[in-house]
Design an enzyme around this catalytic site. Structure first.
Site, short mmCIF file in Angstrom:
data_model
loop_
_atom_site.label_atom_id
_atom_site.label_comp_id
_atom_site.label_asym_id
_atom_site.label_seq_id
_atom_site.Cartn_x
_atom_site.Cartn_y
_atom_site.Cartn_z
N THR A 63 0.84 -1.21 0.00
CA THR A 63 0.00 0.00 0.00
C THR A 63 0.87 1.26 0.00
OG1 THR A 63 -1.59 -1.24 1.29
CG2 THR A 63 -1.86 1.13 1.29
N ARG A 104 8.17 -8.43 -4.05
CA ARG A 104 7.89 -9.85 -4.34
C ARG A 104 6.99 -10.00 -5.55
NH1 ARG A 104 7.33 -11.34 1.59
NH2 ARG A 104 5.27 -10.51 1.28
N LYS A 132 7.71 2.14 11.99
CA LYS A 132 7.80 2.62 13.39
C LYS A 132 8.33 1.56 14.33
CE LYS A 132 3.65 1.69 12.13
NZ LYS A 132 2.78 2.20 11.13
N GLU A 155 9.85 10.27 8.87
CA GLU A 155 8.64 11.09 9.03
C GLU A 155 7.37 10.24 8.92
OE1 GLU A 155 8.18 14.85 9.41
OE2 GLU A 155 6.51 13.62 10.12
N GLY A 163 1.36 9.12 9.89
CA GLY A 163 1.15 9.15 8.44
C GLY A 163 1.47 10.47 7.78
N GLU A 191 -5.40 -3.85 10.48
CA GLU A 191 -4.63 -4.94 9.90
C GLU A 191 -5.44 -6.23 10.06
OE1 GLU A 191 -1.75 -4.10 8.61
OE2 GLU A 191 -1.80 -2.09 9.44
N ASP A 210 1.18 -0.34 18.48
CA ASP A 210 1.48 0.60 17.40
C ASP A 210 1.63 2.02 17.97
OD1 ASP A 210 1.31 1.27 14.33
OD2 ASP A 210 -0.15 2.60 15.30
N LYS A 220 4.99 4.59 18.18
CA LYS A 220 5.01 5.99 17.72
C LYS A 220 5.38 6.94 18.86
CE LYS A 220 1.58 4.94 14.17
NZ LYS A 220 0.13 4.81 13.92
N1 HSE Z 1 -2.21 0.86 11.82
C1 HSE Z 1 -1.91 2.24 12.00
C2 HSE Z 1 -3.11 2.96 12.58
C3 HSE Z 1 -1.58 2.93 10.72
O1 HSE Z 1 -4.20 2.38 12.68
O2 HSE Z 1 -2.97 4.12 12.94
C4 HSE Z 1 -0.16 2.91 10.38
O3 HSE Z 1 0.62 3.50 11.38
#
Ligand code: HSE
Length: 430
Positions: A10, A42, A100, A124, A129, A187, A198, A202
């Protein structure tokens, strides 16, 4: 400067296409077009026309290609990405990454390797994002001592909580998660998003570049949104709050505190208005005061925008001796004492399921008052026959003290659940 892209999912496909689409606009800024010399993937991506590009199925070909100056790493994951980035650096290439987890968990090793080679590693796209938050902190806040950061930095969690809130109690966490997966926001394995990992990755990065401290993913208190129910959202609403998943970091004296967890946020606070998959970060500087940044926290083109901005930075600074990859000179990073979450003082939301008997509230109040905890607001609802839901907003109290009281409340005969606690964000008076 020639660029190689590793990964064509993506984010990689968005980066490839955005370079093609906006190359003339970019040339107006830097005097040259960006040349994608090689793509390692790939399989081809249906949205990308790769007919004029050298494509390899082995991403390591890209970092070994002597023509390439800048490697864009968008394969994700940790182990292969780490090996790829370290090899790129050892081959004297600059690196731009959206990864990240890689920076939060292996950033120190990567930055040392980069500084030894005199190359740049830029990230960045790894945080929030399309919001240029790394540049805002590194450059825009460079004159400040950054005192705190508060952010909605996981779009999936924010989408789930927003939908649960908007549905007025009709949609559960599981319902909305399924919806988020179908829409492609979460995901397929959403653990990193909904368990707060996640966001912790960050916040690790933001804290380091803002406070000039080494990356400390291990020091972040992490709690996700899986235990938040529609009832919690409704009760919070009745009390004037919305529930948000926040990353909060504070830089005070020689200490830092870093935590990600659900929070009750006053319904009229700006962060309460950040809905859906959007992200927002508020940064408190001692000179600028609070500044807020809002935008798309994920997605192909917003993330590509952040990646290409890093490529542009590298081209612009080419020839300069830049070795402060974490925003501070490497010799100026200061390891600070980490304040544990138990040492944080905040108000809290407590939710108890109790037997509907006379005297229960008095017994609950006694335990709270024994620990000098006072009740600011209270709701009682007889949700089920014989039981009542009791929701309490406490005064600001040391978390360790509240833990003891919550344990005592949970073992009372009258109390039928493990007492639920959600912290309230009082935002350092912002
Ligand atoms: N999976 C992350 C989110 C996006 O839901 O914010 C990518 O960092």
């Amino acid at each position: 400067m020639k660029v190689g892209i590793c990964g064509l999912g993506t984010v990689g496909s968005g980066t490839f296409n955005l370079i093609l689409k906006n190359n003339s606009e970019i040339e107006r800024r830097i005097g040259n077009q960006i040349c994608v010399a090689q793509v390692g993937c790939r399989r081809d991506h249906p949205d990308c026309d790769l007919s004029d590009v050298h494509v390899t199925r082995d991403v390591f070909d890209v970092v070994r290609n002597p023509d390439i100056d800048i490697v864009i790493e968008v394969i994700g994951g940790i182990d292969v990405a780490r090996a790829l980035v370290l090899e790129a650096i050892s081959n004297n290439k600059h690196v731009v990454t959206a990864n990240k987890a890689l920076i939060a968990e292996h950033g120190q090793e990567i930055m040392v390797a980069a500084s030894e080679k005199g190359v740049q590693v830029k990230f960045e796209a790894a945080v929030a994002g399309g919001i240029p938050i790394v540049k805002a902190i590194r450059e825009g806040m460079a004159a400040n001592k950054v005192e705190w950061i508060i952010g909605i930095i996981n779009g999936t969690s924010n989408y789930i909580l927003s939908k649960m809130t908007e549905s007025g109690g009709s949609l559960s966490f599981v319902d909305v998660l399924k919806d988020a997966q179908e829409l492609g926001y979460a995901e397929a394995d959403p653990t990193f998003d909904v368990e707060g990992i996640d966001a912790a990755h960050k916040l690790t990065i933001l804290s380091s570049i803002a406070f000039g401290a080494p990356l400390r993913f291990d020091a972040i208190f992490t709690e996700g949104i899986t235990q938040i129910t529609s009832d919690d959202i409704d009760y919070a609403g009745e009390l004037g709050f919305v529930i948000k998943h926040l990353g909060i970091a504070r830089n005070q004296g020689d200490t830092i505190a870093m935590r990600v967890h659900p929070c009750l946020v006053a319904a009229d606070h700006m962060l309460a208005q950040v809905k859906g998959v959007m992200n927002a970060v508020v940064v408190g500087g001692d000179a600028a005061g609070p500044t807020m940044y809002y935008g798309a926290g994920a997605g192909s083109l917003p993330t590509a925008s952040a990646i290409i901005s890093d490529v542009v930075d590298i081209v612009r600074s080419s020839g300069a001796n830049i070795v402060e990859n974490l925003g501070f000179e490497k010799s100026a990073l200061i390891s600070k004492k980490v304040v544990m979450v138990g040492e944080v003082v905040s108000r809290a939301y407590l939710r108890l399921i109790v037997s509907d008997q006379p005297g229960v509230m008095a017994r609950i109040s006694t335990i709270l008052s024994q620990h000098k905890i006072s009740i600011e607001s209270l709701i009682q609802k007889n949700a089920r026959a014989g039981y009542a839901d009791v929701v309490i907003i406490t005064n600001a109290i040391l978390e360790e003290t509240l833990d003891i009281a919550v344990r005592k409340l949970s073992t009372m005969d009258d109390v039928k659940n493990d007492v639920k606690r959600i912290r309230i964000a009082d935002f350092f008076n912002v």
